[in-house]
Design a protein around this motif. Structure first.
Motif, PDB file in Angstrom:
ATOM      1  N   VAL A  27      21.357  27.843 -29.824  1.00 27.87           N
ATOM      2  CA  VAL A  27      21.266  26.492 -30.375  1.00 27.87           C
ATOM      3  C   VAL A  27      20.108  26.468 -31.367  1.00 27.87           C
ATOM      4  CG1 VAL A  27      20.859  24.067 -29.853  1.00 27.87           C
ATOM      5  CG2 VAL A  27      22.187  25.479 -28.277  1.00 27.87           C
ATOM      6  N   VAL A  28      20.355  25.930 -32.544  1.00 26.00           N
ATOM      7  CA  VAL A  28      19.330  25.884 -33.582  1.00 26.00           C
ATOM      8  C   VAL A  28      18.925  24.430 -33.807  1.00 26.00           C
ATOM      9  CG1 VAL A  28      18.819  26.391 -35.990  1.00 26.00           C
ATOM     10  CG2 VAL A  28      20.301  27.920 -34.691  1.00 26.00           C
ATOM     11  N   PHE A  29      17.626  24.139 -33.630  1.00 27.24           N
ATOM     12  CA  PHE A  29      17.081  22.806 -33.879  1.00 27.24           C
ATOM     13  C   PHE A  29      16.295  22.844 -35.177  1.00 27.24           C
ATOM     14  CE2 PHE A  29      17.399  22.923 -29.218  1.00 27.24           C
ATOM     15  CZ  PHE A  29      18.201  21.817 -29.012  1.00 27.24           C
ATOM     16  N   SER A  30      16.533  21.886 -36.039  1.00 30.70           N
ATOM     17  CA  SER A  30      15.815  21.841 -37.310  1.00 30.70           C
ATOM     18  C   SER A  30      14.709  20.787 -37.237  1.00 30.70           C
ATOM     19  CB  SER A  30      16.782  21.510 -38.449  1.00 30.70           C
ATOM     20  OG  SER A  30      17.302  20.212 -38.266  1.00 30.70           O
ATOM     21  N   VAL A  31      13.947  20.679 -38.303  1.00 29.46           N
ATOM     22  CA  VAL A  31      12.866  19.694 -38.372  1.00 29.46           C
ATOM     23  C   VAL A  31      13.441  18.284 -38.257  1.00 29.46           C
ATOM     24  CG1 VAL A  31      11.045  18.773 -39.843  1.00 29.46           C
ATOM     25  CG2 VAL A  31      11.400  21.232 -39.719  1.00 29.46           C
ATOM     26  N   SER A  32      14.611  18.064 -38.815  1.00 28.03           N
ATOM     27  CA  SER A  32      15.231  16.740 -38.723  1.00 28.03           C
ATOM     28  C   SER A  32      15.540  16.372 -37.268  1.00 28.03           C
ATOM     29  CB  SER A  32      16.490  16.659 -39.574  1.00 28.03           C
ATOM     30  OG  SER A  32      17.468  17.563 -39.112  1.00 28.03           O
ATOM     31  N   ASP A  33      15.904  17.352 -36.446  1.00 31.03           N
ATOM     32  CA  ASP A  33      16.141  17.100 -35.023  1.00 31.03           C
ATOM     33  C   ASP A  33      14.834  16.702 -34.330  1.00 31.03           C
ATOM     34  OD1 ASP A  33      18.895  17.761 -35.103  1.00 31.03           O
ATOM     35  OD2 ASP A  33      18.382  19.897 -35.022  1.00 31.03           O
ATOM     36  N   GLN A  34      13.749  17.357 -34.710  1.00 31.27           N
ATOM     37  CA  GLN A  34      12.452  17.052 -34.123  1.00 31.27           C
ATOM     38  C   GLN A  34      12.007  15.640 -34.516  1.00 31.27           C
ATOM     39  OE1 GLN A  34      10.585  20.667 -35.737  1.00 31.27           O
ATOM     40  NE2 GLN A  34      10.078  21.224 -33.616  1.00 31.27           N
ATOM     41  N   VAL A  35      12.178  15.299 -35.780  1.00 30.46           N
ATOM     42  CA  VAL A  35      11.815  13.956 -36.252  1.00 30.46           C
ATOM     43  C   VAL A  35      12.689  12.908 -35.575  1.00 30.46           C
ATOM     44  CG1 VAL A  35      11.784  12.452 -38.286  1.00 30.46           C
ATOM     45  CG2 VAL A  35      10.904  14.787 -38.444  1.00 30.46           C
ATOM     46  N   ALA A  36      13.963  13.191 -35.438  1.00 30.87           N
ATOM     47  CA  ALA A  36      14.880  12.250 -34.784  1.00 30.87           C
ATOM     48  C   ALA A  36      14.470  12.011 -33.331  1.00 30.87           C
ATOM     49  CB  ALA A  36      16.305  12.773 -34.850  1.00 30.87           C
ATOM     50  N   MET A  37      13.996  13.039 -32.654  1.00 33.45           N
ATOM     51  CA  MET A  37      13.557  12.882 -31.266  1.00 33.45           C
ATOM     52  C   MET A  37      12.352  11.940 -31.192  1.00 33.45           C
ATOM     53  SD  MET A  37      14.457  13.674 -28.240  1.00 33.45           S
ATOM     54  CE  MET A  37      15.613  14.963 -28.538  1.00 33.45           C
ATOM     55  N   VAL A  38      11.415  12.098 -32.115  1.00 29.12           N
ATOM     56  CA  VAL A  38      10.246  11.215 -32.148  1.00 29.12           C
ATOM     57  C   VAL A  38      10.676   9.785 -32.460  1.00 29.12           C
ATOM     58  CG1 VAL A  38       8.073  10.721 -33.332  1.00 29.12           C
ATOM     59  CG2 VAL A  38       8.673  13.081 -32.777  1.00 29.12           C
ATOM     60  N   LEU A  39      11.568   9.617 -33.422  1.00 22.91           N
ATOM     61  CA  LEU A  39      12.058   8.275 -33.769  1.00 22.91           C
ATOM     62  C   LEU A  39      12.814   7.629 -32.618  1.00 22.91           C
ATOM     63  CD1 LEU A  39      13.202   8.725 -37.470  1.00 22.91           C
ATOM     64  CD2 LEU A  39      11.176   7.547 -36.605  1.00 22.91           C
ATOM     65  N   LEU A  40      13.542   8.424 -31.859  1.00 19.95           N
ATOM     66  CA  LEU A  40      14.220   7.895 -30.677  1.00 19.95           C
ATOM     67  C   LEU A  40      13.206   7.347 -29.673  1.00 19.95           C
ATOM     68  CD1 LEU A  40      16.878   7.483 -29.151  1.00 19.95           C
ATOM     69  CD2 LEU A  40      16.612   9.777 -28.228  1.00 19.95           C
ATOM     70  N   GLY A  41      12.116   8.067 -29.480  1.00 22.66           N
ATOM     71  CA  GLY A  41      11.055   7.583 -28.596  1.00 22.66           C
ATOM     72  C   GLY A  41      10.445   6.286 -29.094  1.00 22.66           C
ATOM     73  N   VAL A  42      10.246   6.172 -30.399  1.00 23.32           N
ATOM     74  CA  VAL A  42       9.691   4.945 -30.978  1.00 23.32           C
ATOM     75  C   VAL A  42      10.665   3.786 -30.793  1.00 23.32           C
ATOM     76  CG1 VAL A  42       8.996   3.857 -33.149  1.00 23.32           C
ATOM     77  CG2 VAL A  42       8.197   6.156 -32.607  1.00 23.32           C
ATOM     78  N   LEU A  43      11.955   4.027 -31.003  1.00 25.46           N
ATOM     79  CA  LEU A  43      12.956   2.972 -30.806  1.00 25.46           C
ATOM     80  C   LEU A  43      13.023   2.508 -29.351  1.00 25.46           C
ATOM     81  CD1 LEU A  43      15.898   4.187 -33.074  1.00 25.46           C
ATOM     82  CD2 LEU A  43      14.470   2.161 -33.391  1.00 25.46           C
ATOM     83  N   LEU A  44      12.994   3.450 -28.431  1.00 27.01           N
ATOM     84  CA  LEU A  44      13.009   3.078 -27.006  1.00 27.01           C
ATOM     85  C   LEU A  44      11.745   2.308 -26.630  1.00 27.01           C
ATOM     86  CD1 LEU A  44      14.497   6.319 -25.408  1.00 27.01           C
ATOM     87  CD2 LEU A  44      15.593   4.088 -25.609  1.00 27.01           C
ATOM     88  N   ALA A  45      10.609   2.721 -27.169  1.00 23.68           N
ATOM     89  CA  ALA A  45       9.357   2.010 -26.904  1.00 23.68           C
ATOM     90  C   ALA A  45       9.434   0.587 -27.451  1.00 23.68           C
ATOM     91  CB  ALA A  45       8.194   2.767 -27.525  1.00 23.68           C
ATOM     92  N   GLY A  46      10.016   0.422 -28.633  1.00 23.89           N
ATOM     93  CA  GLY A  46      10.185  -0.919 -29.191  1.00 23.89           C
ATOM     94  C   GLY A  46      11.066  -1.790 -28.310  1.00 23.89           C
ATOM     95  N   GLY A  47      12.107  -1.206 -27.751  1.00 22.11           N
ATOM     96  CA  GLY A  47      12.973  -1.945 -26.832  1.00 22.11           C
ATOM     97  C   GLY A  47      12.243  -2.380 -25.570  1.00 22.11           C
ATOM     98  N   VAL A  48      11.395  -1.506 -25.057  1.00 20.14           N
ATOM     99  CA  VAL A  48      10.603  -1.849 -23.869  1.00 20.14           C
ATOM    100  C   VAL A  48       9.615  -2.966 -24.205  1.00 20.14           C
ATOM    101  CG1 VAL A  48       8.839  -0.986 -22.288  1.00 20.14           C
ATOM    102  CG2 VAL A  48      10.879   0.370 -22.726  1.00 20.14           C
ATOM    103  N   LEU A  49       9.014  -2.909 -25.393  1.00 22.09           N
ATOM    104  CA  LEU A  49       8.049  -3.941 -25.784  1.00 22.09           C
ATOM    105  C   LEU A  49       8.701  -5.311 -25.952  1.00 22.09           C
ATOM    106  CD1 LEU A  49       5.732  -1.995 -28.232  1.00 22.09           C
ATOM    107  CD2 LEU A  49       5.221  -2.768 -25.912  1.00 22.09           C
ATOM    108  N   LEU A  50       9.997  -5.353 -26.244  1.00 19.93           N
ATOM    109  CA  LEU A  50      10.686  -6.644 -26.319  1.00 19.93           C
ATOM    110  C   LEU A  50      10.655  -7.376 -24.979  1.00 19.93           C
ATOM    111  CD1 LEU A  50      13.854  -5.937 -28.489  1.00 19.93           C
ATOM    112  CD2 LEU A  50      11.912  -7.391 -29.064  1.00 19.93           C
TER     113      LEU A  50
END
Length: 132
Positions: A27-50
């Motif tokens: 399985v090959v993960f690119s930089v975009s996959d790494q950035v997407a993982m961080v953005l997913l964490g930010v989105l979930l955190a935003g949902g929790v803050l709601l």
């Protein structure tokens, strides 16, 4: 509780994104996959803050209810009562014609604090009724 959980989510997903590399399985993960993982964490955190957003403000002019999405202000003549039905997760603001607005800022899980908040609301309502 929402803020620490949001911080943990961002940190965990940031760490996962940082550690996401190529695996021996092919399985090959690119930089975009790494950035997407961080953005997913930010989105979930935003949902929790709601969940920390609900608020109730009451004054001589009326009541302002802010739930997860949206804020509404109701003048005292529109407010019929405040109730906390058995088994309900939060209080409600009773309006004319059998309508109601949930007050998510006063939750059953708050126990004695919720009881005190309801007493204060009802007392403020009585004071405004006698003043008018």
């Amino acid at each position: 509780m929402a803020i620490p959980i949001a911080v943990v989510l961002v940190l965990v997903f940031g760490l996962i994104g940082l550690l996401l590399r190529n695996t021996p399985t092919g399985v090959v993960f690119s930089v975009s996959d790494q950035v997407a993982m961080v953005l997913l964490g930010v989105l979930l955190a935003g949902g929790v803050l709601l969940l920390a957003r609900p608020r109730l403000r009451a004054d001589a002019d009326g009541v302002e209810v802010r739930n997860i999405i949206g804020t509404q202000r109701y003048s005292w003549p529109l407010v019929r009562a405040f109730s906390f039905p058995d088994g309900a997760p939060w209080a409600r603001l009773e309006l004319p014609e059998d309508e109601y607005v949930p007050i998510m800022a006063i939750q059953a899980a708050d126990g004695e604090q919720a009881v005190l908040a309801m007493r204060q609301l009802r007392e403020l309502r009585r004071q405004t009724d006698t003043a008018n």
